[in-house]
Design a protein around this motif. Sequence first.
Motif: not given
Length: 297
Positions: A72-79, A130-142
Amino acid sequence: MRRVVFLLVPGVHLLDLAGPAQVFFGANDLGLPYELSYVAEVPDVPSAQGTSLRADTELPELTPDDLVLVPGWRAPRLKGTGPLGAAALDWLRAHPGTVASVCAGADALGRAGLLDGRRCTTHHDLQDELADRYPAATVVRDVLYVVDGRVVTSAGIASGIDLALHLVATRHGPAAAARIARTMVVYARRNGGDQQASALLRHRSHVDDTVHRLQDLVEARFVERLTLADLARAAGCSERTVTRLFTRATGITPLRYQQLLRVERAEHLIGHGATVEGAARAVGFEDGRMLRRLRAR
């Protein structure tokens, strides 16, 4: 020999990279041969912590046995962060073997189309985006890491160590992973389903020094029969004051805090093969009945 290729982007977090790299480096000391290499789109990659890293700019040809890992990299946000050109994303997409990420590195996998139709995770601060950017993925939280076929994603920073130990355990057995963890002075190899934030961290975001000292005492002796009177003596105040201060700072009572620590430790033991009864006694319960009730809660 198996290759591990780290794909670096500007602003890379050093621990996202160094943790997994140390695991595979340690595997070599056990006679499990891994060749580590580092690639990037530029020869000098600035890290988030200020030092620059040297990397090859030629993307290697890969075999199904190779692992590609994106720290990963420094990312307060992904976009708008973690720049990677089309050639690097095409290279990721075309790799026939295992692809892994730590923290914001999941976004690189998403841009390469590798998260579509898969379960994945990332740092808890980035899960929603991440969930918003890739709606075809299932983000498993925490959770610490998620394995979905050949795509493996992990949460933030230190969870890359857990991910790498899991990959070693899958390939060479849990004993090998445990030996590496011991060499690295890693307290315990955590399972992918473990929560990103432990009970210790979830209830420490306050500024009451007295309560922090009480929490230190509970954490040091959570397997013992620790009474409210014991805490009151340690704090130099009444039992009623202890309960009031503790609840105001943490949102839970001292007893509930001790129970959370016991259950969390018991869950870890069960995940590593202990029975419910054995785990219950190891963390201070008389038998498994109370542990079962608290787990169900």
